[in-house]
Motif scaffolding. Sequence first.
Motif, mmCIF file in Angstrom:
data_model
loop_
_atom_site.group_PDB
_atom_site.id
_atom_site.type_symbol
_atom_site.label_atom_id
_atom_site.label_comp_id
_atom_site.label_asym_id
_atom_site.label_seq_id
_atom_site.Cartn_x
_atom_site.Cartn_y
_atom_site.Cartn_z
ATOM 1 N N VAL A 151 0.879 -1.142 -0.152
ATOM 2 C CA VAL A 151 -0.074 0.007 -0.195
ATOM 3 C C VAL A 151 0.887 1.365 -0.084
ATOM 4 O O VAL A 151 1.461 1.609 1.061
ATOM 5 N N ILE A 152 0.689 2.038 -1.213
ATOM 6 C CA ILE A 152 1.753 3.104 -1.230
ATOM 7 C C ILE A 152 0.687 4.344 -1.495
ATOM 8 O O ILE A 152 0.370 4.689 -2.423
ATOM 9 N N PRO A 153 0.599 5.101 -0.423
ATOM 10 C CA PRO A 153 -0.267 6.422 -0.442
ATOM 11 C C PRO A 153 0.048 7.154 -1.755
ATOM 12 O O PRO A 153 -0.845 7.774 -2.271
ATOM 13 N N SER A 154 1.242 7.708 -2.034
ATOM 14 C CA SER A 154 1.435 8.401 -2.900
ATOM 15 C C SER A 154 1.345 7.818 -4.411
ATOM 16 O O SER A 154 0.987 8.418 -5.373
ATOM 17 N N LEU A 155 1.482 6.497 -4.492
ATOM 18 C CA LEU A 155 1.027 5.791 -5.807
ATOM 19 C C LEU A 155 -0.584 5.685 -5.952
ATOM 20 O O LEU A 155 -0.688 6.093 -6.993
ATOM 21 N N ILE A 156 -1.043 5.592 -4.954
ATOM 22 C CA ILE A 156 -2.537 5.675 -4.991
ATOM 23 C C ILE A 156 -3.283 6.992 -5.281
ATOM 24 O O ILE A 156 -3.971 7.398 -6.232
ATOM 25 N N THR A 157 -2.580 8.169 -4.714
ATOM 26 C CA THR A 157 -3.067 9.339 -4.630
ATOM 27 C C THR A 157 -2.515 10.454 -5.759
ATOM 28 O O THR A 157 -2.911 11.526 -6.129
ATOM 29 N N GLY A 158 -1.158 9.862 -6.222
ATOM 30 C CA GLY A 158 -0.477 10.754 -7.105
ATOM 31 C C GLY A 158 0.159 11.875 -6.223
ATOM 32 O O GLY A 158 0.518 12.788 -6.837
ATOM 33 N N ALA A 159 0.073 11.914 -4.995
ATOM 34 C CA ALA A 159 0.827 13.077 -4.152
ATOM 35 C C ALA A 159 2.146 12.923 -4.452
ATOM 36 O O ALA A 159 2.941 12.027 -4.467
ATOM 37 N N ARG A 160 2.493 14.390 -4.459
ATOM 38 C CA ARG A 160 3.756 14.690 -4.403
ATOM 39 C C ARG A 160 4.484 15.148 -3.109
ATOM 40 O O ARG A 160 3.763 15.298 -2.233
ATOM 41 N N PRO A 161 5.917 15.194 -2.911
ATOM 42 C CA PRO A 161 6.013 15.621 -1.788
ATOM 43 C C PRO A 161 5.495 16.849 -0.942
ATOM 44 O O PRO A 161 5.556 17.762 -1.844
ATOM 45 N N GLY A 162 5.152 16.754 0.314
ATOM 46 C CA GLY A 162 4.715 17.789 0.932
ATOM 47 C C GLY A 162 3.265 17.555 0.729
ATOM 48 O O GLY A 162 2.387 18.670 1.279
ATOM 49 N N GLU A 163 2.576 16.803 0.225
ATOM 50 C CA GLU A 163 0.945 16.950 -0.069
ATOM 51 C C GLU A 163 0.404 16.051 0.774
ATOM 52 O O GLU A 163 -1.020 16.222 1.053
ATOM 53 N N LEU A 164 0.920 14.895 1.314
ATOM 54 C CA LEU A 164 0.241 13.901 2.357
ATOM 55 C C LEU A 164 1.150 13.863 3.536
ATOM 56 O O LEU A 164 2.296 13.349 3.735
ATOM 57 N N PHE A 165 0.460 13.745 4.801
ATOM 58 C CA PHE A 165 0.998 13.650 6.036
ATOM 59 C C PHE A 165 0.601 12.279 6.363
ATOM 60 O O PHE A 165 -0.562 11.790 6.303
ATOM 61 N N GLU A 166 1.501 11.378 6.528
ATOM 62 C CA GLU A 166 1.313 9.896 6.545
ATOM 63 C C GLU A 166 1.302 9.416 8.155
ATOM 64 O O GLU A 166 1.958 9.729 8.895
ATOM 65 N N LEU A 167 0.343 8.506 8.395
ATOM 66 C CA LEU A 167 0.510 7.702 9.621
ATOM 67 C C LEU A 167 0.250 6.178 9.121
ATOM 68 O O LEU A 167 -0.712 6.009 8.608
ATOM 69 N N ARG A 168 1.186 5.432 9.421
ATOM 70 C CA ARG A 168 1.031 4.241 8.934
ATOM 71 C C ARG A 168 1.333 3.233 10.427
ATOM 72 O O ARG A 168 2.223 3.323 11.112
ATOM 73 N N THR A 169 0.348 2.334 10.609
ATOM 74 C CA THR A 169 0.215 1.527 11.608
ATOM 75 C C THR A 169 -0.147 0.157 10.918
ATOM 76 O O THR A 169 -0.715 -0.198 10.052
ATOM 77 N N ALA A 170 0.347 -1.079 11.823
ATOM 78 C CA ALA A 170 -0.342 -2.314 11.707
ATOM 79 C C ALA A 170 -1.794 -2.377 11.707
ATOM 80 O O ALA A 170 -2.352 -1.909 12.684
ATOM 81 N N GLY A 171 -2.323 -2.753 10.576
ATOM 82 C CA GLY A 171 -3.787 -2.694 10.324
ATOM 83 C C GLY A 171 -4.615 -1.356 10.184
ATOM 84 O O GLY A 171 -5.635 -1.254 10.537
ATOM 85 N N ASN A 172 -3.801 -0.331 10.081
ATOM 86 C CA ASN A 172 -4.423 0.869 10.084
ATOM 87 C C ASN A 172 -5.363 1.356 11.173
ATOM 88 O O ASN A 172 -6.288 1.806 11.197
ATOM 89 N N ILE A 173 -4.766 0.790 12.344
ATOM 90 C CA ILE A 173 -5.704 0.838 13.617
ATOM 91 C C ILE A 173 -5.289 2.184 14.063
ATOM 92 O O ILE A 173 -4.088 2.911 14.308
ATOM 93 N N VAL A 174 -6.352 2.770 14.520
ATOM 94 C CA VAL A 174 -6.067 4.366 15.179
ATOM 95 C C VAL A 174 -6.380 4.033 16.946
ATOM 96 O O VAL A 174 -7.466 3.215 17.181
ATOM 97 N N PRO A 175 -5.365 4.173 17.486
ATOM 98 C CA PRO A 175 -5.661 3.918 18.995
ATOM 99 C C PRO A 175 -6.490 4.663 19.722
ATOM 100 O O PRO A 175 -6.716 5.696 19.256
ATOM 101 N N PRO A 176 -7.259 4.144 20.782
ATOM 102 C CA PRO A 176 -8.125 5.067 21.599
ATOM 103 C C PRO A 176 -7.378 6.435 22.106
ATOM 104 O O PRO A 176 -6.421 6.395 22.444
ATOM 105 N N TYR A 177 -8.300 7.343 22.359
ATOM 106 C CA TYR A 177 -8.055 8.859 22.667
ATOM 107 C C TYR A 177 -7.557 8.525 24.349
ATOM 108 O O TYR A 177 -8.576 8.103 24.882
ATOM 109 N N ASP A 178 -6.544 8.753 24.500
ATOM 110 C CA ASP A 178 -6.093 8.665 26.034
ATOM 111 C C ASP A 178 -5.180 9.673 26.272
ATOM 112 O O ASP A 178 -3.823 9.474 26.089
ATOM 113 N N PRO A 179 -5.349 10.994 26.790
ATOM 114 C CA PRO A 179 -4.541 12.028 26.914
ATOM 115 C C PRO A 179 -3.604 11.713 28.125
ATOM 116 O O PRO A 179 -2.531 12.115 28.252
ATOM 117 N N GLU A 180 -3.726 10.617 28.972
ATOM 118 C CA GLU A 180 -2.979 10.435 30.127
ATOM 119 C C GLU A 180 -1.626 9.205 29.368
ATOM 120 O O GLU A 180 -0.764 9.129 30.190
#
Length: 208
Positions: free
Chosen positions: A43-72
């Motif tokens: 999975v290559i975000p810039s390949l999928i979207t045609g994004a050039r340098p500076g156009e996508l801020f990326e977060l890559r995690t195992a399984g594209n999981i977003v962890p629970p919000y926990d300010p602590e």
Amino acid sequence: MQPLIDYARSFRQQTAARPEAFARLAEGQAPQALFITCSDSRVIPSLITGARPGELFELRTAGNIVPPYDPEQPTGEAATIEYAVEILGVRDVVVCGHSHCGAVGALVRGDDLTAVPAVRDWLTHAAPRADGTKADGDPAIADAAQSHVLAQILRLRSYPYLARRLDAGQLRLHAWFYEIHTGTVLAHRPPADTFVAHPARPVRAAPP
Ligand code: ZN
């Protein structure tokens, strides 16, 4: 690995052909979107979207999981999301799952992950959909991975600063699903609660 090293060593020659474009990048970044996807090498975000340098801020995690919000207990993932939204001011966040995902497959099958405890513990962050839909069946089945994407979208909505921007109409969340075997990008359409292929529109040329 050697081909990758050789390419990296020669990359400077490519930048020399477009010195102004690369020099501009030193002035700062204003990415169009935060793109959250799996660490999978296919999975290559810039390949999928045609994004050039500076156009996508990326977060890559195992399984594209977003962890629970926990300010602590701040995490690298939460820091990346926070920086993208609060500092860079991105107004669009994409969560892009994909077919043949090892992490989703492990979740669906209930694999024994004793040998990879960090993976096991990370996957416990996978959030169920609010409607109680359970993923089951073969890991290649798109439904499981697509439900998983929507669960991450719900997780993002629980981040207070994201919720505020969503309520104010200052932020948009996008649920995507990439078929690695066809190259097709599907997008979730809430009215029908289904993932459909992006309609074809004229696009700019992909970056070289
Ligand atoms: Zn994956």
